[in-house]
Enzyme design. Structure first.
Site, short mmCIF file in Angstrom:
data_model
loop_
_atom_site.label_atom_id
_atom_site.label_comp_id
_atom_site.label_asym_id
_atom_site.label_seq_id
_atom_site.Cartn_x
_atom_site.Cartn_y
_atom_site.Cartn_z
N CYS A 79 0.87 -1.18 0.00
CA CYS A 79 0.00 0.00 0.00
C CYS A 79 0.91 1.23 0.00
O CYS A 79 1.69 1.43 0.93
CB CYS A 79 -0.91 0.00 1.22
SG CYS A 79 -1.98 1.44 1.31
N CYS A 119 -5.42 6.18 -3.16
CA CYS A 119 -4.69 4.92 -3.24
C CYS A 119 -3.30 5.24 -3.79
O CYS A 119 -3.19 5.73 -4.92
CB CYS A 119 -5.42 3.93 -4.13
SG CYS A 119 -4.52 2.38 -4.42
#
Length: 289
Positions: free
Chosen positions: A89, A229
């Site tokens: 991530c 994101c």
């Protein structure tokens, strides 16, 4: 029941629950992750991150990532809100480093770096003043697929991009199209990727003085629509760069939660730069293990 000390952090609105496990004795479980990430009955977050010494996580991918990298001290054990594990991530790794600094588990002077073990390999994070910049490594363009989403009149082509985890990037014609999407429901992909994919919808902007601009929304697998994101911003920038004939190596990506910067270096590594904040701390009751 046992109290679990935690911190809550975010990077451009992509938010996480963070817990420290310096002894490597408190592994996460899907049930515990779902309880912590629940926005009504738990702390709430797009994901849960455990900070654990590299080599002590109990996860073969995490422990194997640090082998041969003597500077790697911490592993980022990252889980999606639905209790599934994830490779990496981009916002999370920056928030993870901010957490290590605030908890005095690591030190990082301006311009200094720290290596973090992830399931997608070791990622280097550099401090640039108040911002943190993560080397997400090389990217890989993949095959095209057809993408259907609520709010699109017809299926659109999407370009597969791997940034350590899988993405499909779809170009839209206008900001009105982008705003009209309903991403509470997951877009459907044809063909369906074996491990699923995050889907980014982008509206490319102008390219001036070697810098491009993009507006983006994203549906993340295992989470839903998120305000940002990090690896998706990289995927969006690299897909748009490909469509533009490699016209720029630096991209400004505006997401609902703020602004990120993506830059491709001479080695072909994509760097993600943006804010990372810890917003509060507490202790959560943990009836599930």
């Amino acid at each position: 029941m046992q109290d679990t000390p935690f911190a809550k952090g975010h990077g451009t609105g992509n938010d996480f629950v963070l817990v420290a496990d310096p002894a490597g004795r408190s592994p996460l479980s899907p049930e515990r992750v779902r309880a912590l990430a629940d926005r009504r009955f738990g702390v709430g977050g797009d994901g849960v991150i455990r900070a654990v010494p590299s080599g002590a996580s109990g996860d073969a991918l995490l422990d194997g990532a640090a082998e041969g990298a003597a500077s790697t001290i911490w592993a980022m054990d990252y889980w999606n809100a639905d209790g599934s594990v994830s490779e990496m991530c981009g916002n999370g790794v920056r928030v993870f480093v901010r957490y290590l600094l605030d908890e005095r588990l690591a030190e990082l002077p301006d311009g200094g770096w720290i290596d973090v073990a992830t399931r997608a390999g070791v990622k280097r994070v550099v401090r640039r003043g108040e911002l943190l910049s993560a080397d997400l490594g090389p990217f890989e363009l993949g095959a095209e697929s057809l993408v259907a989403a609520v709010g699109l009149d017809v299926d659109r082509p999407g370009l597969g991009v791997s940034t350590g985890n899988p993405h499909v990037v779809v170009a839209l014609a206008s900001e009105d199209e982008l705003a009209g999407l309903d991403l509470h429901r997951a877009p459907s992909l044809d063909p369906v990727p074996a491990d699923g994919a995050n889907v980014e919808f982008v509206v490319p902007g102008l390219i001036a003085d070697g810098v491009g601009s993009i507006r983006m929304r994203v549906h993340e697998r295992g989470v839903g629509e998120t305000l940002s994101c990090g690896t998706g911003a990289v995927a969006a920038a690299m897909a748009t760069r490909h469509w533009s004939g490699d016209a720029a190596d630096r991209w400004i990506v505006d997401v609902p939660g703020g602004r990120l910067e993506v830059e491709l270096d001479a080695r072909g590594h994509a760097w993600l730069t943006g804010p990372a904040e810890i917003v509060f701390r507490g202790a959560a009751l943990s009836p599930v293990q």
